[in-house]
Design a protein around this motif. Structure first.
Motif, PDB file in Angstrom:
ATOM      1  N   GLU A   5     -58.272  12.317 -12.441  1.00 28.18           N
ATOM      2  CA  GLU A   5     -57.004  12.652 -13.100  1.00 28.18           C
ATOM      3  C   GLU A   5     -57.149  13.897 -13.975  1.00 28.18           C
ATOM      4  N   LEU A   6     -58.235  13.992 -14.711  1.00 30.01           N
ATOM      5  CA  LEU A   6     -58.452  15.166 -15.559  1.00 30.01           C
ATOM      6  C   LEU A   6     -58.670  16.420 -14.713  1.00 30.01           C
ATOM      7  N   GLN A   7     -59.339  16.298 -13.581  1.00 29.73           N
ATOM      8  CA  GLN A   7     -59.521  17.467 -12.714  1.00 29.73           C
ATOM      9  C   GLN A   7     -58.220  17.903 -12.093  1.00 29.73           C
ATOM     10  N   GLU A   8     -57.308  16.936 -11.807  1.00 25.27           N
ATOM     11  CA  GLU A   8     -55.984  17.292 -11.276  1.00 25.27           C
ATOM     12  C   GLU A   8     -55.166  18.058 -12.314  1.00 25.27           C
ATOM     13  N   LYS A   9     -55.362  17.736 -13.595  1.00 29.40           N
ATOM     14  CA  LYS A   9     -54.638  18.416 -14.679  1.00 29.40           C
ATOM     15  C   LYS A   9     -55.239  19.775 -14.979  1.00 29.40           C
ATOM     16  N   GLY A  10     -56.391  20.081 -14.417  1.00 29.53           N
ATOM     17  CA  GLY A  10     -56.963  21.408 -14.599  1.00 29.53           C
ATOM     18  C   GLY A  10     -58.192  21.456 -15.466  1.00 29.53           C
ATOM     19  N   TYR A  11     -58.641  20.340 -15.968  1.00 24.26           N
ATOM     20  CA  TYR A  11     -59.865  20.334 -16.781  1.00 24.26           C
ATOM     21  C   TYR A  11     -61.092  20.391 -15.881  1.00 24.26           C
TER      22      TYR A  11
END
Length: 148
Positions: A139-145
């Motif tokens: 989820e965090l990688q999908e948000k760009g982190y």
């Protein structure tokens, strides 16, 4: 002769007349074959390498350790020499099925079961933790982190 006919009339009333012989013969054959089949199954169960008809399913770890167990044979009480040998070998201590060279008590088997349950619980909690961690990371990688 009169008593014989009275007896035959009585037997006929309760279903044991001459015409009922075939029926009772068939019932006898069925009972004999059923008891023979159960006897063979019981005998095979006593000497079976498969471990049939266990009431509780055994865990994998316990099945792997089955070769460490032996079945003790109890002597006939009238055979004094065999009873003395049995007592000398520590026969009446422990259970009838126990590990070789060690006396097993119920507390140890309960402890083993609890140990297996706690091990399975730890494995399941570890799986759940990794799954939740991976979901959060995705989820965090999908948000760009960027996480490593």
């Amino acid at each position: 002769m009169v008593k014989l006919t009275d007896t035959q009339k009585f037997l006929k009333k309760i279903g044991l007349g001459k015409e009922d012989y075939h029926f009772w013969k068939q019932i006898g054959k069925a009972l004999l074959s059923t008891y023979a089949l159960f006897g063979v199954a019981w005998l095979y169960n006593e000497t079976s390498p498969l471990g049939w008809w266990t009431l509780k399913p055994r865990p994998k770890e316990e099945k792997e350790m089955a070769n460490l167990y032996e079945r003790r044979r109890f002597p006939y009480p009238g055979d004094e020499e065999a009873v003395e040998e049995f007592i000398k070998s520590g026969g009446t201590m422990g259970t009838t099925i126990g590990p070789k060279g060690m006396i097993e008590s119920d507390a140890e088997s309960d402890h083993f079961q609890k140990k297996l349950q706690s091990k399975k619980f730890e494995q399941e909690s570890q799986k759940l933790w990794l799954r939740m961690r991976n979901e959060v990371i995705s989820e965090l990688q999908e948000k760009g982190y960027d996480l490593e």
